[in-house]
Scaffold this active site. Structure first.
Site, PDB file in Angstrom:
ATOM      1  N   HIS A  81      -7.400  -5.239  -0.727  1.00  0.00           N
ATOM      2  CA  HIS A  81      -6.193  -4.533  -0.292  1.00  0.00           C
ATOM      3  C   HIS A  81      -5.519  -5.195   0.911  1.00  0.00           C
ATOM      4  CE1 HIS A  81      -3.779  -0.954  -0.877  1.00  0.00           C
ATOM      5  NE2 HIS A  81      -3.781  -0.710   0.419  1.00  0.00           N
ATOM      6  N   ASP A  99      -9.540  -4.858  -5.175  1.00  0.00           N
ATOM      7  CA  ASP A  99      -8.933  -3.855  -4.298  1.00  0.00           C
ATOM      8  C   ASP A  99      -9.601  -2.503  -4.522  1.00  0.00           C
ATOM      9  OD1 ASP A  99      -7.218  -2.075  -2.942  1.00  0.00           O
ATOM     10  OD2 ASP A  99      -5.476  -3.346  -3.318  1.00  0.00           O
ATOM     11  N   SER A 131       0.821  -1.200   0.000  1.00  0.00           N
ATOM     12  CA  SER A 131       0.000   0.000   0.000  1.00  0.00           C
ATOM     13  C   SER A 131       0.866   1.265   0.000  1.00  0.00           C
ATOM     14  CB  SER A 131      -0.946  -0.042   1.209  1.00  0.00           C
ATOM     15  OG  SER A 131      -1.801   1.059   1.251  1.00  0.00           O
TER      16      SER A 131
END
Length: 398
Positions: A372, A343, A172
């Site tokens: 995610h 995601d 991320s």
């Protein structure tokens, strides 16, 4: 806030006294542990250090120098540095059982594993010059994490291990600051052997996460609502939810779905028995400025530095009226990418825009059903992602 706490307390009392909402699962011991304690709880060696950045932030860094299976090998091991994502901390890499947590898997595979923390989270909330109670302490975004945190931590690891290069794994926002640091700091980029990007985020033009909704909030109103210091720190209420509310059978799924709303849905791949661990360490907090930077990125659809709000302010920081763009094409570090088809934050369309710009892309895999958080917590993450990383690092040794 008090209304929520009252409701949560009522749920806890009704559940305990009258047996409503199902049984209260025995809590996981890691719920009240810090990073070092979580590592040693599972029988792994731990070293804890403090890294001081150029601008005075003190970051906790943890090291797992070897695994349980290879402690007798005293030779130099390849170094792997793990960097967490937005509103997270190093606990993300050790929150599952050892056979399902990337940090432990890498240590058992024979690697020297380091866990980083970004400024402002639970384990990086100190500064030599500013108190965390001051506005000045929180005047940062992912720009500063890339400019100061990564270089300081990587330099520390290189000096401590005596190795010239390391493998970098980012998830991320951990990929975001990697893209910035390795494209703008050539000397730092030379220290990265391979960049493993999980759920990579550069542009967020197509994101469907809650950040997308926040883009409509003007900066003045944003600060009025959230203040100008910390955003979403872990607090007593979160801990209470983790241990007294979400640990109940009937509410377990509801709480896990609250996590999915932010990042995408994949309930079949989610280990609900570890939910109390996830919630007891997340969110770990960041700055309001960092979150506003992300809303700016959604609005512009570009990958660029923080906009200070006026040409005058921008000139003071960048010597130009507009914030500069980040150019990932300038990053020559070999990179392997994994992204998820479901995601909501690192949307596949944004990843599709990113991939052609990476000049040294060595591997890409899209996992259609991944969201995610699956990259750090999914039950099949070893099969879908981690085993590939271990194999690639192993091949790199030859």
């Amino acid at each position: 806030m008090w209304l929520l706490l009252t409701m949560a307390s009522l749920i806890s009392v009704l559940g305990t006294t009258h047996g409503l909402f199902g049984k209260l699962h025995p809590g996981s011991p890691e719920v009240t542990m810090n990073i070092s304690q979580m590592i040693t709880y599972w029988g792994y060696p731990n070293e804890e250090y403090e890294v001081v950045t150029e601008d005075g932030y003190i970051l906790e860094v943890n090291r797992i120098p070897y695994g349980k299976k290879n402690s007798g090998n005293t030779g130099q091991r390849p170094v792997v540095f793990l960097q967490h994502g937005l509103l997270a901390s190093a606990t993300n890499w050790i929150s599952n059982l050892p056979n399902n947590s990337l940090a432990f898997i890498l240590a058992d595979a024979g690697y020297d594993v380091w866990l980083g923390n970004s400024r402002g989270n639970t384990w990086a909330r100190r500064n030599l010059y500013y108190s965390p109670d001051s506005v000045e302490f929180w005047a940062f975004s992912f720009d500063e994490m890339a400019k100061y945190d990564l270089p300081a931590t990587i330099d520390f690891i290189v000096k401590k291990t005596g190795q010239k290069q390391l493998h970098y794994v980012g998830h991320s926002q951990g990929t975001t600051i990697g893209f910035i640091a390795f494209s703008t700091n050539p000397s730092l980029a030379k220290r990265i052997k391979t960049f493993y990007a999980l759920a990579p985020v550069a542009t967020v033009k197509y994101t469907k996460s809650l950040i997308n909704k926040l883009r409509f909030v003007p900066q003045s109103l944003f600060k009025f609502i959230f203040g100008d210091k910390i955003f979403y720190p872990h607090n007593f209420f979160d801990q209470f939810l983790a241990t007294e509310v979400c640990s109940r059978e009937m509410l377990n799924l509801l709480c896990s779905n609250a996590l999915f709303i932010i990042c995408g849905f994949d309930s079949k791949n989610f280990n609900t028995s570890r939910l109390d661990v996830y919630l007891s360490h997340n969110p770990a907090g960041t700055s309001v400025q960092n979150m506003f930077h992300w809303t700016q990125a959604v609005k512009s659809g570009k990958f660029q530095a923080y906009d200070w709000g006026s040409p005058v302010q921008n000139r003071m920081h960048y010597d130009q009226s507009q914030p500069p763009y980040y150019n990932v094409t300038a990053m020559n570090v070999p990179i392997a990418v994994w992204n998820g088809g479901k995601d909501l934050l690192a949307d596949p369309q944004d990843v599709g825009l990113l991939l052609p710009k990476l000049p040294n892309l060595i591997y890409h895999k899209e996992i259609p059903f991944y969201n995610h958080l699956d990259f750090i917590w999914a039950m099949d993450a070893p099969q879908e992602v981690y085993n590939d990383i271990v194999s690639m690092i192993s091949e790199d040794k030859k």
